[in-house]
Design an enzyme around this catalytic site. Sequence first.
Site, short mmCIF file in Angstrom:
data_model
loop_
_atom_site.label_atom_id
_atom_site.label_comp_id
_atom_site.label_asym_id
_atom_site.label_seq_id
_atom_site.Cartn_x
_atom_site.Cartn_y
_atom_site.Cartn_z
N ASP A 214 0.85 -1.18 0.00
CA ASP A 214 0.00 0.00 0.00
C ASP A 214 0.89 1.24 0.00
O ASP A 214 1.64 1.47 0.95
CB ASP A 214 -0.91 -0.02 1.24
CG ASP A 214 -2.12 0.89 1.10
OD1 ASP A 214 -2.03 1.87 0.33
OD2 ASP A 214 -3.14 0.62 1.75
N ARG B 67 -0.33 4.37 -0.41
CA ARG B 67 -1.14 5.58 -0.21
C ARG B 67 -0.64 6.41 0.97
O ARG B 67 -0.14 5.86 1.94
CB ARG B 67 -2.60 5.18 0.06
CG ARG B 67 -3.32 4.70 -1.16
CD ARG B 67 -4.71 4.22 -0.83
NE ARG B 67 -4.71 2.96 -0.08
CZ ARG B 67 -5.80 2.28 0.24
NH1 ARG B 67 -6.99 2.75 -0.10
NH2 ARG B 67 -5.72 1.14 0.90
N1 GTP Z 1 -2.15 -2.03 -6.56
C1 GTP Z 1 -3.39 -2.49 -6.62
N2 GTP Z 1 -4.39 -1.66 -6.29
C2 GTP Z 1 -5.64 -2.15 -6.32
C3 GTP Z 1 -5.93 -3.47 -6.69
N3 GTP Z 1 -7.27 -3.65 -6.62
C4 GTP Z 1 -7.79 -2.46 -6.22
N4 GTP Z 1 -6.82 -1.57 -6.03
C5 GTP Z 1 -6.89 -0.19 -5.53
O1 GTP Z 1 -7.12 -0.26 -4.14
C6 GTP Z 1 -7.74 0.92 -3.69
C7 GTP Z 1 -8.88 0.52 -2.79
O2 GTP Z 1 -8.34 -0.04 -1.68
P1 GTP Z 1 -8.85 -1.33 -0.96
O3 GTP Z 1 -7.64 -2.04 -0.49
O4 GTP Z 1 -9.84 -2.07 -1.84
O5 GTP Z 1 -9.71 -0.83 0.25
P2 GTP Z 1 -9.28 0.15 1.37
O6 GTP Z 1 -9.49 1.52 0.81
O7 GTP Z 1 -7.93 -0.16 1.92
O8 GTP Z 1 -10.31 -0.23 2.52
P3 GTP Z 1 -11.86 -0.01 2.59
O9 GTP Z 1 -12.03 1.33 3.25
O10 GTP Z 1 -12.37 -1.10 3.45
O11 GTP Z 1 -12.40 -0.05 1.20
C8 GTP Z 1 -8.13 1.68 -4.92
O12 GTP Z 1 -7.16 2.73 -5.11
C9 GTP Z 1 -7.98 0.66 -6.05
O13 GTP Z 1 -7.60 1.25 -7.28
C10 GTP Z 1 -4.85 -4.33 -7.03
O14 GTP Z 1 -4.99 -5.50 -7.32
N5 GTP Z 1 -3.59 -3.78 -6.99
#
Ligand code: GTP
Length: 359
Positions: A291, A293
Amino acid sequence: MQTPFALGPSLPERINRARADLRMGLPVILSDTVLAVAVETLSVERLAALRALGPLTLVLTSWRAETLKARVYDDDLARIAVPEDADLAWLRAIADPADDLMVPMKGPLSSLRDGDAIPARAAIQLAKTAQLLPAALLAPLPRPRPEGLTALDAAQTLQVISDETTFAPVSAARVPMRAAEKGRLHIFRPDDGSEEHYAIEIGSPDREGPVLARLHSACFTGDVLGSLKCDCGPQLDAALQQMGAEGAGVLLYLNQEGRGIGLANKMRAYALQDQGFDTVEANHRLGFEDDERDFRIGAAILRKLGFSKVRLLTNNPAKVNMLQSHGIAVTERVPLKVGLSQHNAAYLATKAAKSGHLL
Ligand SMILES: Nc1nc2c(ncn2[C@@H]2O[C@H](COP(=O)(O)OP(=O)(O)OP(=O)(O)O)[C@@H](O)[C@H]2O)c(=O)[nH]1
Ligand SMILES: [Zn+2]
């Protein structure tokens, strides 16, 4: 005499300019010692020009180095001596894991131990935050220095990249939505001119009490295309629906596509997932953390809007902890479980097993 105001770029502005340079394939000067380019955008001509300057060093993150069985002497990164006969295809194949399974033995790669890792680290952070593959090539800086290139101090660059971004509100207007007629979209712009983020305010939430809030990370595939590979689209809809039903809420739409790696890298990660790697393994093979972010952005925008307490719609406890540690009280975690499909069951299970998400 004191200059009344500065016309030249500040360090954060020069850093942002350096990201644009790397994306174009231009070198950046780091710490008055090296030229750095991103492997992803390097051209044959520039590689030849860099080679003429002296020995080249390829910088990879420790994740990518581990996959390639290269030794890591600098904690988070490996500096690799580039062989004299290495061409652009050699560099690209090391930076990009797309053909790892077909060509598993890349190298041998000999890692450097001596010398300063700080310019290498700054080059990787610049490439990552430019949403390029995290791989950089370093060459000695020639004298006299080439003109017109962005020059940065590597240590200061690392400091600024890790500092919290500051935002200013740009514009806002009423946007009635299917889920909530009383909607208002606010645009926030970072002071260094980098990626903007959005806040959708629903109703007129009380600034004193906890507001129903969602930190949504951009997902082009899920939000726009209705991709079944993740649960983002249904989560976005459900969050807005719930805010509409309660009559108040705030949804931050953070442009941190692909958990911060950008859409191009996310599609590289998806291609690796088609080869059998899970979402976390795919990020690591590319050289990223699982992650990338920066969740402080969410806290900063909530504060700008005047909120200090939230009921947070999420299944991710890391988001709760991060908001709490950046001055936003989370009075309640509101689960958001929607959009399970046969295509994303394994993805959601991986997030639960490896990233601490609550199922
Ligand atoms: N690198 C990567 N990013 C992904 C993938 N699938 C979804 N994403 C990204 O993951 C982000 C969403 O994060 P999630 O991990 O689904 O959820 P979260 O925001 O951590 O948690 P919640 O608040 O519960 O939704 C978005 O920016 C998506 O574009 C993947 O397979 N690889
Ligand atoms: Zn998604």
